[in-house]
Design a protein around this motif. Structure first.
Motif, PDB file in Angstrom:
ATOM      1  N   SER A 392       0.802  -1.222   0.000  1.00  0.00           N
ATOM      2  CA  SER A 392       0.000   0.000   0.000  1.00  0.00           C
ATOM      3  C   SER A 392       0.835   1.273   0.000  1.00  0.00           C
ATOM      4  CB  SER A 392      -0.985  -0.002   1.166  1.00  0.00           C
ATOM      5  OG  SER A 392      -0.276  -0.215   2.357  1.00  0.00           O
ATOM      6  N   ASN A 393       2.142   1.118   0.098  1.00  0.00           N
ATOM      7  CA  ASN A 393       2.984   2.307  -0.069  1.00  0.00           C
ATOM      8  C   ASN A 393       4.378   1.888  -0.546  1.00  0.00           C
ATOM      9  OD1 ASN A 393       4.709   1.702   2.238  1.00  0.00           O
ATOM     10  ND2 ASN A 393       2.956   2.297   3.506  1.00  0.00           N
ATOM     11  N   LEU A 394       5.164   2.891  -0.898  1.00  0.00           N
ATOM     12  CA  LEU A 394       6.476   2.614  -1.473  1.00  0.00           C
ATOM     13  C   LEU A 394       7.376   1.842  -0.512  1.00  0.00           C
ATOM     14  CD1 LEU A 394       8.437   2.994  -3.861  1.00  0.00           C
ATOM     15  CD2 LEU A 394       9.053   5.233  -2.920  1.00  0.00           C
ATOM     16  N   GLY A 395       7.274   2.170   0.774  1.00  0.00           N
ATOM     17  CA  GLY A 395       8.107   1.490   1.764  1.00  0.00           C
ATOM     18  C   GLY A 395       7.838  -0.009   1.792  1.00  0.00           C
ATOM     19  N   HIS A 414      23.928  -4.542  -8.697  1.00  0.00           N
ATOM     20  CA  HIS A 414      24.212  -3.117  -8.781  1.00  0.00           C
ATOM     21  C   HIS A 414      22.928  -2.291  -8.797  1.00  0.00           C
ATOM     22  CE1 HIS A 414      26.626   0.455 -10.064  1.00  0.00           C
ATOM     23  NE2 HIS A 414      25.441   0.802 -10.507  1.00  0.00           N
ATOM     24  N   VAL A 415      22.037  -2.617  -9.745  1.00  0.00           N
ATOM     25  CA  VAL A 415      20.802  -1.844  -9.876  1.00  0.00           C
ATOM     26  C   VAL A 415      19.932  -2.030  -8.632  1.00  0.00           C
ATOM     27  CG1 VAL A 415      18.634  -1.635 -11.163  1.00  0.00           C
ATOM     28  CG2 VAL A 415      20.806  -1.813 -12.394  1.00  0.00           C
ATOM     29  N   ALA A 416      19.832  -3.281  -8.154  1.00  0.00           N
ATOM     30  CA  ALA A 416      18.969  -3.552  -7.003  1.00  0.00           C
ATOM     31  C   ALA A 416      19.405  -2.719  -5.796  1.00  0.00           C
ATOM     32  CB  ALA A 416      18.973  -5.042  -6.670  1.00  0.00           C
ATOM     33  N   GLU A 417      20.706  -2.722  -5.510  1.00  0.00           N
ATOM     34  CA  GLU A 417      21.202  -1.971  -4.354  1.00  0.00           C
ATOM     35  C   GLU A 417      20.922  -0.478  -4.483  1.00  0.00           C
ATOM     36  OE1 GLU A 417      25.396  -2.815  -3.721  1.00  0.00           O
ATOM     37  OE2 GLU A 417      24.860  -4.955  -3.497  1.00  0.00           O
ATOM     38  N   LYS A 423      15.085   4.510  -3.248  1.00  0.00           N
ATOM     39  CA  LYS A 423      13.655   4.480  -2.938  1.00  0.00           C
ATOM     40  C   LYS A 423      13.392   4.551  -1.436  1.00  0.00           C
ATOM     41  CE  LYS A 423      12.587   4.978  -6.896  1.00  0.00           C
ATOM     42  NZ  LYS A 423      11.800   6.151  -7.332  1.00  0.00           N
ATOM     43  N   ASN A 424      14.252   3.930  -0.640  1.00  0.00           N
ATOM     44  CA  ASN A 424      14.097   4.053   0.811  1.00  0.00           C
ATOM     45  C   ASN A 424      14.261   5.504   1.245  1.00  0.00           C
ATOM     46  OD1 ASN A 424      13.375   1.506   1.695  1.00  0.00           O
ATOM     47  ND2 ASN A 424      15.488   0.780   1.779  1.00  0.00           N
ATOM     48  N   GLN A 425      15.222   6.155   0.625  1.00  0.00           N
ATOM     49  CA  GLN A 425      15.470   7.560   0.956  1.00  0.00           C
ATOM     50  C   GLN A 425      14.265   8.421   0.563  1.00  0.00           C
ATOM     51  OE1 GLN A 425      19.130   8.925  -0.780  1.00  0.00           O
ATOM     52  NE2 GLN A 425      18.731  11.035  -0.128  1.00  0.00           N
ATOM     53  N   PHE A 427      11.186   7.473   0.291  1.00  0.00           N
ATOM     54  CA  PHE A 427      10.054   7.195   1.174  1.00  0.00           C
ATOM     55  C   PHE A 427      10.251   7.847   2.542  1.00  0.00           C
ATOM     56  CE2 PHE A 427       7.414   4.298   3.860  1.00  0.00           C
ATOM     57  CZ  PHE A 427       6.196   4.722   3.354  1.00  0.00           C
ATOM     58  N   GLU A 428      11.482   7.811   3.047  1.00  0.00           N
ATOM     59  CA  GLU A 428      11.745   8.436   4.344  1.00  0.00           C
ATOM     60  C   GLU A 428      11.520   9.941   4.298  1.00  0.00           C
ATOM     61  OE1 GLU A 428      15.617   6.990   5.671  1.00  0.00           O
ATOM     62  OE2 GLU A 428      14.700   4.979   5.579  1.00  0.00           O
ATOM     63  N   GLU A 429      11.947  10.567   3.211  1.00  0.00           N
ATOM     64  CA  GLU A 429      11.711  12.007   3.068  1.00  0.00           C
ATOM     65  C   GLU A 429      10.231  12.318   3.094  1.00  0.00           C
ATOM     66  OE1 GLU A 429      13.444  14.161  -0.296  1.00  0.00           O
ATOM     67  OE2 GLU A 429      15.299  13.044   0.098  1.00  0.00           O
ATOM     68  N   TYR A 430       9.471  11.475   2.415  1.00  0.00           N
ATOM     69  CA  TYR A 430       8.025  11.659   2.369  1.00  0.00           C
ATOM     70  C   TYR A 430       7.420  11.512   3.765  1.00  0.00           C
ATOM     71  CZ  TYR A 430       3.156  10.287   1.535  1.00  0.00           C
ATOM     72  OH  TYR A 430       1.807  10.160   1.577  1.00  0.00           O
ATOM     73  N   LEU A 431       7.890  10.517   4.500  1.00  0.00           N
ATOM     74  CA  LEU A 431       7.318  10.255   5.821  1.00  0.00           C
ATOM     75  C   LEU A 431       7.508  11.421   6.788  1.00  0.00           C
ATOM     76  CD1 LEU A 431       8.089   6.500   6.580  1.00  0.00           C
ATOM     77  CD2 LEU A 431       5.903   7.558   6.013  1.00  0.00           C
ATOM     78  N   ILE A 432       8.623  12.105   6.698  1.00  0.00           N
ATOM     79  CA  ILE A 432       8.851  13.191   7.651  1.00  0.00           C
ATOM     80  C   ILE A 432       8.308  14.525   7.151  1.00  0.00           C
ATOM     81  CG2 ILE A 432      10.848  12.094   8.751  1.00  0.00           C
ATOM     82  CD1 ILE A 432      12.600  14.070   7.193  1.00  0.00           C
ATOM     83  N   ASP A 433       7.800  14.542   5.919  1.00  0.00           N
ATOM     84  CA  ASP A 433       7.232  15.790   5.425  1.00  0.00           C
ATOM     85  C   ASP A 433       5.853  16.032   6.060  1.00  0.00           C
ATOM     86  OD1 ASP A 433       7.391  18.106   3.786  1.00  0.00           O
ATOM     87  OD2 ASP A 433       5.840  17.221   2.524  1.00  0.00           O
ATOM     88  N   VAL A 434       5.474  17.287   6.153  1.00  0.00           N
ATOM     89  CA  VAL A 434       4.142  17.633   6.645  1.00  0.00           C
ATOM     90  C   VAL A 434       3.346  18.178   5.468  1.00  0.00           C
ATOM     91  CG1 VAL A 434       2.846  19.117   8.221  1.00  0.00           C
ATOM     92  CG2 VAL A 434       5.034  18.103   8.958  1.00  0.00           C
TER      93      VAL A 434
END
Ligand code: GLN
Ligand code: MG
Ligand code: MG
Ligand code: MG
Length: 446
Positions: A392-395, A414-417, A423-425, A427-434
């Protein structure tokens, strides 16, 4: 030089091409260009064009940054959106070579797809694919920035929407045809300002190249009309988002459609069913690649013709995979409805292929089709039918990718890493945004 390479040099001459854009995509699917004077074309074929890969998203570490572009002459096309009296420009899509080894660079998405096609070939198949990209045409403001305003009152398949956007769409189609696309159909989509253009199926590599080209052409021609074309999956809440349904089929070496079986109720061969089973099995991990943005998951919600549930169907459009009616055996195929046009088409098609081939290799059992509208199922009924939901979300999707060996390996280490890290980064940016929604809801209430 090969004959095709020589033909390219001749065409550069006759078309008066001054500049060549050598194209490739980064891991996130953004098209990158290295522009060279057209007189360097021969050198580009014989020696390649060197560039510094360290500035390209997810490409290489700084200390090992030398890359070489090897243009694929089959992809030569004169760009249609330059003024005719202006000097012409052309592009070629390139493979990326790692100069330290002389081998294909493992961070090149086109190479990842080629590897998927090699695996198919070892199993005796070629792969055909066709996408149905949808997009919105929005007006620009005075400064040329995109808005979410539409100047258009069209709806699905409207014949004569009284709007300027249909002129833009017509010009886009001319531009695509100039570049060698065979446009099969185009129509106004369900939402205001939303459009879809379908082009003829082709081998999977050409199709991925075509999607990359398509997005560039659509945006450039829209911009000429002061419109902004966006492939963002869900620009407007509570109306349909933009998908990129992807049709796929396997053909045998003697040109038969391996997905077709006359004797089957759904015209589907055992291979087609096993392939479908593989895609269903790996659907959560595929989602990370086919729906790679935070915004992608605002589209994958019930009620807007986008899939949410992991099931297949021969008729309803709420399922993840649909078996479209085929008029001739060659047209038997499956349609994966989750991908959206923000994905990297090379990687998305590659993971789909690997997941499906995995289904064939392991002879996975395909569940029965679900012929009812799954949006209307409650949890209990879904459980009864054994229907899972997509992340249900990118994370969640990235977690699923990390847990799925088949899909992770399909991307190569290489690509996977790099993909997981980026993508984790994100998603994390999104999570802390208001968000504006939170401010509207809480600022004055508390
Ligand atoms: N826009 C829908 C999606 O998000 C598809 C609509 C359609 O093509 N029927 O996938
Ligand atoms: Mg369609
Ligand atoms: Mg559509
Ligand atoms: Mg479709």
């Amino acid at each position: 030089l090969t004959t095709t390479e020589q033909e390219v040099l001749d065409e550069i001459e006759t078309e008066g091409v001054d500049f060549l854009r050598l194209q490739f995509t980064d891991i996130l699917g953004t098209v990158k260009n290295v522009s060279v004077p057209a007189r360097q074309a021969e050198k580009a074929f014989t020696e390649g064009i060197y560039f510094d890969g360290s500035s390209i998203e997810g490409f290489v570490r700084i200390q090992e940054s030398d890359m070489r572009l090897k243009p694929d002459p089959e992809t030569f096309a004169v760009l249609p959106w330059r003024d005719k009296d202006d000097s012409a420009a052309a592009r070629m899509i390139c493979d990326v070579i790692d100069t330290s080894t002389g081998e294909p660079f493992e961070g090149d998405p086109r190479y990842i797809l080629k590897q998927a096609l090699d695996r198919a070939k070892e199993m005796g198949y070629t792969v055909n694919a066709a996408p149905e990209p949808e997009f919105f045409l929005f007006e620009e403001d005075e400064d040329g920035h995109a808005t979410t305003e539409t100047n258009d009152h069209g709806g699905y398949f409207d014949l004569a929407p009284k709007d300027l956007a249909s002129d833009v769409r017509r010009d886009i189609i001319y531009g695509l045809e100039d570049m060698g696309f065979e446009v099969e159909a185009s129509h106004h989509e369900v939402a205001q300002g939303q459009h879809e253009i379908n082009f003829e199926y082709d081998d999977a590599l050409t199709t991925a190249d075509n999607v990359a080209t398509f997005r560039t052409v659509v945006r450039a021609i829209a911009a000429q009309h002061d419109y902004h074309a966006t492939f963002m999956p869900k620009p407007i809440p509570k109306v349909n988002g933009s998908g990129m349904h992807t049709h796929i089929s396997l053909f045998t070496e003697d040109g038969e459609n391996a997905f077709h079986d006359d004797d089957d109720e759904f015209d589907l061969s055992d291979e087609a069913r096993a392939f479908t089973a593989g895609v269903l099995e790996h659907a959560p991990a595929i989602t990370a690649v086919a729906n790679p943005t935070v915004n992608s998951y605002k589209r994958l919600v019930p009620g807007y013709e986008a899939p949410v549930y992991v099931a297949w169907s021969d008729r309803n459009r709420s399922a993840l995979i649909r078996k479209p009616a085929a008029r001739v055996p060659a047209a038997s195929r499956i349609e994966l409805r989750s991908p959206d046009p923000s994905c990297n088409p090379y990687l998305a098609i590659a993971v789909m292929i690997h997941a499906g081939l995995d289904g064939i290799e392991n002879d996975l059992d395909c569940p029965d089709p679900v012929r009812e509208n799954i949006y209307e199922f409650d949890e209990q009924k879904r459980e009864e039918y054994g229907i899972d939901t997509l992340p249900s979300n990118l994370g969640e999707a990235v977690d699923a990718l990390e847990d799925d060996e088949v899909v992770y390996d399909a991307l190569g280490d290489h690509v996977a890493e790099k993909f997981v890290e980026a993508k984790n980064q994100e998603f994390e940016e999104y999570l802390i945004d208001v968000s504006q929604w939170e401010l509207d809801r809480y600022l004055e209430k508390f």
